[in-house]
Design an enzyme around this catalytic site. Sequence first.
Site, PDB file in Angstrom:
ATOM      1  N   LYS B 107     -11.634  -1.748  23.002  1.00 42.19           N
ATOM      2  CA  LYS B 107     -11.443  -3.106  22.492  1.00 42.19           C
ATOM      3  C   LYS B 107     -10.475  -3.784  23.445  1.00 42.19           C
ATOM      4  CE  LYS B 107      -8.936  -5.466  19.373  1.00 42.19           C
ATOM      5  NZ  LYS B 107      -8.191  -5.753  18.153  1.00 42.19           N
ATOM      6  N   GLY B 168      -2.762 -11.209  12.879  1.00 38.43           N
ATOM      7  CA  GLY B 168      -1.702 -10.997  11.894  1.00 38.43           C
ATOM      8  C   GLY B 168      -1.333 -12.228  11.087  1.00 38.43           C
ATOM      9  N   ALA B 194      -9.503 -10.322  13.788  1.00 38.95           N
ATOM     10  CA  ALA B 194      -8.185 -10.942  13.595  1.00 38.95           C
ATOM     11  C   ALA B 194      -8.209 -12.175  12.709  1.00 38.95           C
ATOM     12  CB  ALA B 194      -7.529 -11.307  14.922  1.00 38.95           C
ATOM     13  N   GLY B 195      -7.181 -12.279  11.869  1.00 35.30           N
ATOM     14  CA  GLY B 195      -6.929 -13.490  11.107  1.00 35.30           C
ATOM     15  C   GLY B 195      -7.385 -13.480   9.662  1.00 35.30           C
ATOM     16  N   ASN B 216      -6.890  -5.497  10.394  1.00 34.38           N
ATOM     17  CA  ASN B 216      -5.833  -4.511  10.244  1.00 34.38           C
ATOM     18  C   ASN B 216      -4.794  -4.981   9.224  1.00 34.38           C
ATOM     19  OD1 ASN B 216      -3.753  -2.634  10.514  1.00 34.38           O
ATOM     20  ND2 ASN B 216      -3.809  -2.583  12.716  1.00 34.38           N
ATOM     21  N   THR B 217      -4.068  -6.057   9.578  1.00 38.49           N
ATOM     22  CA  THR B 217      -2.940  -6.477   8.742  1.00 38.49           C
ATOM     23  C   THR B 217      -3.360  -6.842   7.320  1.00 38.49           C
ATOM     24  OG1 THR B 217      -2.034  -7.369  10.786  1.00 38.49           O
ATOM     25  CG2 THR B 217      -0.879  -7.937   8.771  1.00 38.49           C
TER      26      THR B 217
END
Lengths: 66, 265
Positions: B107, B168, B194-195, B216-217
């Site tokens: 990635k 994040g 992301a986001g 992830n977050t």
Amino acid sequence: MEVVVNGSPKTVRPGVTLLELLAELALDPRTVVVEHNRRIVRRPALGETPVAAGDAIELVHFVGGG
Amino acid sequence: MTTAIATLQDTPFTVGGRAFQSRLMVGTGKYPDNETMTRAIAASGAEIVTVAVRRVNLDRSRDDSILHHLDPKRFFLLANTAGCYTAEDAIRYARLAREAGFNEFVKLEVIGDQETLLPDVQGLLEAARVLVKEGFQVLAYSNEDLITALRLEDAGCAAVMPLASPIGSGLGLLNPVTVRTIKRRLKVPVVVDAGVGTASDACLTMEQGVDGILMNTAIAAAQDPVAMARAMRLAVEAGRLAFLAGRMPKREVAVPSSPLEGLLD
């Protein structure tokens, strides 16, 4: 003699190989990737690669990330 | 009804010649502890998990290798180049990751700005071209820009990963129209990375028709990461199914659902 391992100075005995260095650090060569002066050293070659004074060695592995 | 059966049987998510059942990919960072991470990843149903390349901690104050907590036979490890601000650094990290011996996928992240963590398009393209030539399957983290996405596809990337919003941030899908355009124009898989902040963001993202989501977050920083992982799994499946089902057209006037005939005088 002095080398730099992961950014920190370390004193090792002259002529030590990368494989011996890993053993001294109690690291399993199967779980660590070794970069020696910016060149990746494959596992089979670790025992045949001696370290010289001033060499930069990076020992990396996978950690959590996104 | 044969169409309903066809809709319910989704094709596998295929990237770089590998097929996966789950369209949800998850990161392994920022969890309160490793046990929570392991349980959350199991609850997410993800097969692809991302990992980062970092120095081994030599003072042994903590044993941080992720492989003590993730079985590489069960999960497909997708190494990232997070933290790289130049093409040169990203290429270096990708080569180190491949040497770990799991796969040739990466990635690719080349970050251009510390505050927003937005991608450096020039560095990204440069690194992608080099890594593709070296046999990597490159999944490129990109901003949600069609031209960048097309260039990355031209460079030989296995997938393009436009952001929903900054890494994040949890702001959700800011630009559904552009993401939809990217999906429509690219032949390679489009995975939004992301986001995403919560399940409705994931569902809305999948409803745009993209091939998958990486997050992830949103899971790791939830009050209950295991519950959120399950919610994300359901949201990704719901959004995908809604996309395949084809939504009704929007109208600005009401249309009654009950018959107008048979009303009493």
